[in-house]
Write a protein that holds these residues in place. Structure first.
Motif, PDB file in Angstrom:
ATOM      1  N   MET A   1      -7.099   7.882  18.787  1.00  0.00           N
ATOM      2  CA  MET A   1      -5.718   8.617  18.508  1.00  0.00           C
ATOM      3  C   MET A   1      -5.399   8.115  17.005  1.00  0.00           C
ATOM      4  SD  MET A   1      -2.503   7.095  20.463  1.00  0.00           S
ATOM      5  CE  MET A   1      -0.720   7.703  20.003  1.00  0.00           C
ATOM      6  N   VAL A   2      -4.605   9.037  16.327  1.00  0.00           N
ATOM      7  CA  VAL A   2      -4.336   8.730  15.058  1.00  0.00           C
ATOM      8  C   VAL A   2      -3.125   7.715  14.842  1.00  0.00           C
ATOM      9  CG1 VAL A   2      -3.238   9.851  12.760  1.00  0.00           C
ATOM     10  CG2 VAL A   2      -5.012  11.050  14.153  1.00  0.00           C
ATOM     11  N   SER A   3      -3.279   6.733  14.239  1.00  0.00           N
ATOM     12  CA  SER A   3      -2.220   5.748  13.738  1.00  0.00           C
ATOM     13  C   SER A   3      -1.192   6.336  13.057  1.00  0.00           C
ATOM     14  CB  SER A   3      -3.030   4.507  13.400  1.00  0.00           C
ATOM     15  OG  SER A   3      -3.281   4.613  11.896  1.00  0.00           O
ATOM     16  N   THR A   4       0.207   5.987  13.339  1.00  0.00           N
ATOM     17  CA  THR A   4       1.015   6.411  12.580  1.00  0.00           C
ATOM     18  C   THR A   4       1.532   5.480  11.649  1.00  0.00           C
ATOM     19  OG1 THR A   4       1.924   7.549  14.615  1.00  0.00           O
ATOM     20  CG2 THR A   4       3.617   7.401  12.721  1.00  0.00           C
ATOM     21  N   PRO A   5       1.518   5.798  10.142  1.00  0.00           N
ATOM     22  CA  PRO A   5       2.144   4.780   9.386  1.00  0.00           C
ATOM     23  C   PRO A   5       3.567   4.466   9.585  1.00  0.00           C
ATOM     24  CG  PRO A   5       2.010   7.023   8.619  1.00  0.00           C
ATOM     25  CD  PRO A   5       1.479   7.240   9.691  1.00  0.00           C
ATOM     26  N   SER A   6       4.199   3.561   9.202  1.00  0.00           N
ATOM     27  CA  SER A   6       5.431   2.786   9.370  1.00  0.00           C
ATOM     28  C   SER A   6       6.174   3.359   8.224  1.00  0.00           C
ATOM     29  CB  SER A   6       5.326   1.324   8.941  1.00  0.00           C
ATOM     30  OG  SER A   6       5.095   0.783   7.634  1.00  0.00           O
ATOM     31  N   ASN A   7       7.464   3.141   8.441  1.00  0.00           N
ATOM     32  CA  ASN A   7       8.404   3.952   7.480  1.00  0.00           C
ATOM     33  C   ASN A   7       8.082   3.131   6.298  1.00  0.00           C
ATOM     34  OD1 ASN A   7       9.486   5.911   9.087  1.00  0.00           O
ATOM     35  ND2 ASN A   7      11.179   4.317   9.401  1.00  0.00           N
ATOM     36  N   GLU A   8       7.856   1.905   6.079  1.00  0.00           N
ATOM     37  CA  GLU A   8       7.605   1.250   4.849  1.00  0.00           C
ATOM     38  C   GLU A   8       6.151   1.681   4.250  1.00  0.00           C
ATOM     39  OE1 GLU A   8       8.150  -0.912   1.395  1.00  0.00           O
ATOM     40  OE2 GLU A   8       9.780  -0.719   3.006  1.00  0.00           O
ATOM     41  N   GLN A   9       5.031   1.936   4.963  1.00  0.00           N
ATOM     42  CA  GLN A   9       3.952   2.492   4.369  1.00  0.00           C
ATOM     43  C   GLN A   9       4.213   4.001   3.846  1.00  0.00           C
ATOM     44  OE1 GLN A   9       1.706   2.090   8.186  1.00  0.00           O
ATOM     45  NE2 GLN A   9       0.352   0.534   7.117  1.00  0.00           N
ATOM     46  N   PHE A  10       5.065   4.647   4.396  1.00  0.00           N
ATOM     47  CA  PHE A  10       5.414   6.232   3.910  1.00  0.00           C
ATOM     48  C   PHE A  10       6.110   5.981   2.458  1.00  0.00           C
ATOM     49  CE2 PHE A  10       7.966   9.796   3.797  1.00  0.00           C
ATOM     50  CZ  PHE A  10       7.075  10.810   3.815  1.00  0.00           C
ATOM     51  N   ILE A  11       7.274   5.183   2.645  1.00  0.00           N
ATOM     52  CA  ILE A  11       7.848   4.846   1.366  1.00  0.00           C
ATOM     53  C   ILE A  11       7.073   4.438   0.205  1.00  0.00           C
ATOM     54  CG2 ILE A  11       9.702   3.612   0.348  1.00  0.00           C
ATOM     55  CD1 ILE A  11      11.209   3.907   3.202  1.00  0.00           C
ATOM     56  N   LYS A  15       6.290   6.053  -3.454  1.00  0.00           N
ATOM     57  CA  LYS A  15       6.354   5.351  -4.632  1.00  0.00           C
ATOM     58  C   LYS A  15       5.186   5.298  -5.742  1.00  0.00           C
ATOM     59  CE  LYS A  15      10.302   2.109  -3.204  1.00  0.00           C
ATOM     60  NZ  LYS A  15      10.605   0.770  -2.847  1.00  0.00           N
ATOM     61  N   GLN A  16       4.061   5.351  -4.983  1.00  0.00           N
ATOM     62  CA  GLN A  16       3.035   5.237  -5.820  1.00  0.00           C
ATOM     63  C   GLN A  16       2.619   6.549  -6.318  1.00  0.00           C
ATOM     64  OE1 GLN A  16      -0.097   4.122  -2.985  1.00  0.00           O
ATOM     65  NE2 GLN A  16       0.732   2.216  -2.675  1.00  0.00           N
ATOM     66  N   ARG A  17       3.203   7.735  -5.978  1.00  0.00           N
ATOM     67  CA  ARG A  17       2.862   8.933  -6.464  1.00  0.00           C
ATOM     68  C   ARG A  17       3.660   9.270  -7.715  1.00  0.00           C
ATOM     69  NH1 ARG A  17       5.127  12.355  -8.498  1.00  0.00           N
ATOM     70  NH2 ARG A  17       7.236  11.628  -7.722  1.00  0.00           N
ATOM     71  N   ARG A  18       2.837   9.129  -9.018  1.00  0.00           N
ATOM     72  CA  ARG A  18       3.366   9.237 -10.163  1.00  0.00           C
ATOM     73  C   ARG A  18       2.564  10.190 -10.959  1.00  0.00           C
ATOM     74  NH1 ARG A  18       7.288   7.482  -8.169  1.00  0.00           N
ATOM     75  NH2 ARG A  18       8.215   5.544  -8.596  1.00  0.00           N
ATOM     76  N   THR A 142       0.773  13.661  -3.366  1.00  0.00           N
ATOM     77  CA  THR A 142       0.947  12.285  -2.776  1.00  0.00           C
ATOM     78  C   THR A 142      -0.493  11.971  -1.882  1.00  0.00           C
ATOM     79  OG1 THR A 142       3.195  12.505  -2.068  1.00  0.00           O
ATOM     80  CG2 THR A 142       2.281  10.814  -0.877  1.00  0.00           C
ATOM     81  N   ALA A 143      -1.064  12.701  -1.128  1.00  0.00           N
ATOM     82  CA  ALA A 143      -2.413  12.575  -0.571  1.00  0.00           C
ATOM     83  C   ALA A 143      -3.585  12.381  -1.579  1.00  0.00           C
ATOM     84  CB  ALA A 143      -2.938  13.686   0.075  1.00  0.00           C
ATOM     85  N   LEU A 144      -3.389  13.054  -2.885  1.00  0.00           N
ATOM     86  CA  LEU A 144      -4.437  12.789  -3.810  1.00  0.00           C
ATOM     87  C   LEU A 144      -4.087  11.059  -4.383  1.00  0.00           C
ATOM     88  CD1 LEU A 144      -4.699  16.147  -5.716  1.00  0.00           C
ATOM     89  CD2 LEU A 144      -6.108  15.205  -3.923  1.00  0.00           C
ATOM     90  N   THR A 145      -3.037  10.897  -4.451  1.00  0.00           N
ATOM     91  CA  THR A 145      -2.692   9.388  -4.982  1.00  0.00           C
ATOM     92  C   THR A 145      -3.358   8.529  -4.122  1.00  0.00           C
ATOM     93  OG1 THR A 145      -0.688  10.154  -6.236  1.00  0.00           O
ATOM     94  CG2 THR A 145      -0.875   8.199  -5.603  1.00  0.00           C
ATOM     95  N   ASN A 146      -3.021   8.875  -2.523  1.00  0.00           N
ATOM     96  CA  ASN A 146      -3.694   7.913  -1.790  1.00  0.00           C
ATOM     97  C   ASN A 146      -5.011   7.863  -1.821  1.00  0.00           C
ATOM     98  OD1 ASN A 146      -2.783   6.079   0.588  1.00  0.00           O
ATOM     99  ND2 ASN A 146      -3.749   7.671   1.793  1.00  0.00           N
ATOM    100  N   ALA A 147      -5.742   8.898  -2.209  1.00  0.00           N
ATOM    101  CA  ALA A 147      -7.055   8.839  -2.248  1.00  0.00           C
ATOM    102  C   ALA A 147      -7.669   8.236  -3.574  1.00  0.00           C
ATOM    103  CB  ALA A 147      -7.552  10.428  -2.178  1.00  0.00           C
ATOM    104  N   GLY A 148      -6.853   7.810  -4.293  1.00  0.00           N
ATOM    105  CA  GLY A 148      -7.285   7.170  -5.535  1.00  0.00           C
ATOM    106  C   GLY A 148      -6.985   8.149  -6.706  1.00  0.00           C
TER     107      GLY A 148
END
Length: 171
Positions: A1-11, A15-18, A142-148
């Motif tokens: 089962m895929v874990s659902t990120p919290s709203n704070e994780q999503f936010i 914020k990290q996407r720049r 955003t996904a690319l930012t999350n991947a570093g």
């Protein structure tokens, strides 16, 4: 089962996407993971009436360099020389220094089919298609930012499309 990120994780992801202007020809992930990210976003991003109009062209390594060489050559021919030399070329060289480029396109055939199917709102579909593209761009960024990976969004279309027509395939 895929874990659902919290709203704070999503936010936090938002914020990290720049915009990253200092790009590197190195990647933090294998090409297969990049492909997986892109395929998942294409499948999961919402689109008008499930139209899936967004298309991607992914260029890495030599194909990426060739694209930016074409764009640099084209802009050198149309930009005022002093402006090109004082900043434009340096900026374009920075984009060329990246690992790859993702080009976003819209499939006009899918849009046309929806226009034929719903003639009473046919004038809305091109705009909605652009909205769909924007959603894809944001989700991928955003996904690319999350991947570093560092990324930035450039709007050189239709210049890049005209400049590259038929030239990338002939490499």
């Amino acid at each position: 089962m895929v874990s659902t990120p919290s709203n704070e994780q999503f936010i936090q992801l938002m914020k990290q996407r720049r915009t990253t202007y200092t790009l590197s020809p190195e990647t933090t992930i294998p090409d297969s993971e990049l492909q997986n990210i892109l395929e998942n976003v294409l499948e999961e991003a919402p689109s008008t009436f499930g139209s899936f109009t967004t298309r991607l062209l992914v260029l890495v390594k030599e194909e990426h360099y060739k694209l930016w060489d074409i764009i640099i050559e084209t802009l050198k021919g149309i930009a005022p020389p002093e402006q090109f030399e004082s900043g434009t070329k340096r900026r374009l060289d920075g984009f060329r220094n990246a690992y790859g480029t993702i080009l976003f396109f819209e499939d006009p055939e899918n849009t046309r089919k929806l226009q034929d199917q719903y003639p009473f709102i046919e004038d809305k579909f091109p705009e909605w298609s652009r909205h769909t593209s924007a959603i894809h761009q944001y989700m991928i960024w955003t996904a690319l930012t999350n991947a570093g990976l560092g990324a930035n969004l450039q709007h050189y279309n239709p210049l890049s499309r005209r400049a590259c027509a038929g030239r990338l395939e002939s490499a």
